[in-house]
Motif scaffolding. Sequence first.
Motif, PDB file in Angstrom:
ATOM      1  N   PHE A 136       0.853  -1.193   0.000  1.00 27.47           N
ATOM      2  CA  PHE A 136       0.000   0.000   0.000  1.00 27.47           C
ATOM      3  C   PHE A 136       0.885   1.237   0.000  1.00 27.47           C
ATOM      4  O   PHE A 136       2.089   1.149   0.242  1.00 27.47           O
ATOM      5  N   ARG A 137       0.265   2.394  -0.210  1.00 30.97           N
ATOM      6  CA  ARG A 137       1.021   3.632  -0.108  1.00 30.97           C
ATOM      7  C   ARG A 137       1.507   3.787   1.338  1.00 30.97           C
ATOM      8  O   ARG A 137       0.709   3.926   2.262  1.00 30.97           O
ATOM      9  N   GLY A 138       2.813   3.693   1.523  1.00 31.73           N
ATOM     10  CA  GLY A 138       3.420   3.915   2.835  1.00 31.73           C
ATOM     11  C   GLY A 138       3.355   2.757   3.807  1.00 31.73           C
ATOM     12  O   GLY A 138       3.821   2.874   4.942  1.00 31.73           O
ATOM     13  N   THR A 139       2.806   1.624   3.386  1.00 39.49           N
ATOM     14  CA  THR A 139       2.754   0.491   4.309  1.00 39.49           C
ATOM     15  C   THR A 139       2.635  -0.813   3.510  1.00 39.49           C
ATOM     16  O   THR A 139       2.757  -0.809   2.280  1.00 39.49           O
ATOM     17  N   ILE A 140       2.463  -1.910   4.225  1.00 37.48           N
ATOM     18  CA  ILE A 140       2.262  -3.211   3.576  1.00 37.48           C
ATOM     19  C   ILE A 140       1.039  -3.873   4.209  1.00 37.48           C
ATOM     20  O   ILE A 140       0.494  -3.368   5.192  1.00 37.48           O
ATOM     21  N   GLY A 141       0.640  -5.000   3.666  1.00 40.91           N
ATOM     22  CA  GLY A 141      -0.536  -5.700   4.178  1.00 40.91           C
ATOM     23  C   GLY A 141      -0.305  -6.201   5.595  1.00 40.91           C
ATOM     24  O   GLY A 141       0.815  -6.480   6.009  1.00 40.91           O
ATOM     25  N   ARG A 142      -1.418  -6.321   6.337  1.00 40.90           N
ATOM     26  CA  ARG A 142      -1.276  -6.819   7.710  1.00 40.90           C
ATOM     27  C   ARG A 142      -0.927  -8.307   7.690  1.00 40.90           C
ATOM     28  O   ARG A 142      -1.314  -9.050   6.785  1.00 40.90           O
ATOM     29  N   THR A 143      -0.178  -8.700   8.705  1.00 39.72           N
ATOM     30  CA  THR A 143       0.273 -10.101   8.755  1.00 39.72           C
ATOM     31  C   THR A 143       0.007 -10.697  10.139  1.00 39.72           C
ATOM     32  O   THR A 143       0.603 -11.695  10.519  1.00 39.72           O
ATOM     33  N   ASP A 144      -0.929 -10.071  10.875  1.00 39.63           N
ATOM     34  CA  ASP A 144      -1.204 -10.536  12.239  1.00 39.63           C
ATOM     35  C   ASP A 144      -2.308 -11.587  12.282  1.00 39.63           C
ATOM     36  O   ASP A 144      -3.001 -11.733  13.276  1.00 39.63           O
TER      37      ASP A 144
ATOM     38  N   HIS B  13      -6.626  -1.289  -0.872  1.00 39.33           N
ATOM     39  CA  HIS B  13      -7.220  -0.264  -0.016  1.00 39.33           C
ATOM     40  C   HIS B  13      -6.423   1.025  -0.188  1.00 39.33           C
ATOM     41  O   HIS B  13      -5.206   0.986  -0.359  1.00 39.33           O
ATOM     42  N   GLY B  14      -7.108   2.148  -0.148  1.00 37.12           N
ATOM     43  CA  GLY B  14      -6.426   3.435  -0.175  1.00 37.12           C
ATOM     44  C   GLY B  14      -6.009   3.870  -1.570  1.00 37.12           C
ATOM     45  O   GLY B  14      -6.476   3.344  -2.578  1.00 37.12           O
ATOM     46  N   ALA B  15      -5.107   4.857  -1.596  1.00 35.81           N
ATOM     47  CA  ALA B  15      -4.750   5.537  -2.837  1.00 35.81           C
ATOM     48  C   ALA B  15      -3.747   4.743  -3.668  1.00 35.81           C
ATOM     49  O   ALA B  15      -2.987   3.940  -3.133  1.00 35.81           O
TER      50      ALA B  15
END
Length: 222
Positions: A167-175, A205-207
């Motif tokens: 994602f913009r500025g992050t990655i997918g959750r892995t929890d 999700h997101g931009a």
Amino acid sequence: MSDPKRRLDVEVIPVTPLRQNCSLVWNGETRRALVIDPGGDEDVILERVAAHDLTVEAILLTHGHLDHAGGAQALRDALTKRQGAPVPVIGPDKRDEFLLSSIEENAARFGLSGMISVAPDRYTQDGDVLPLLGRTYEVLHVPGHTPGHVVFFEPQDRVLFAGDTLFRGTIGRTDFPYGDGPTLVQGVRTKILPLGDDVLVLPGHGAPTTVRAERAENPFLQ
Ligand SMILES: [Zn+2]
């Protein structure tokens, strides 16, 4: 005259209460289309298909999460009826079958209704090339968010449908119990970044973003 260099059109349709980015992709010459990650709100997706006067060639799923796949079965049924011929669902890697087959149970847990399980007509694996819309879509397996997560890269237009990997500025959750953070970071580094800085990334999700921006600024990739 048909111009094979003409870019495909993409409309991002936010679906489900989770505002997942379903992508409607089409060839403006042939009016043929793909739907990627129809998590729900299939009536909204169908309305956009009709508004652009499109025939859907296939439904693609990046992974088995309900907000990406929960509307696929209903959309397949509706499109098959509308178009008078079966519309295939092309799934992620088979390692996400356990998620695709338990969408109702998971949706009930989140208090979401109208999402149903789906059995794809086929699964994909790393390195597959899908001939769709007169283009080729390259399948890359990028696990970690889910075990069977794939991304779809269209090299002519330089567009990546990234699902919940990057994602913009992050990655997918892995929890999740089946999540794996280091594997996801490794997959983004070795499969997505090498596609090239100019690649447009359309996340779940997101931009939108680009490989260049994420390589430079994403804190998970520094
Ligand atoms: Zn997901």
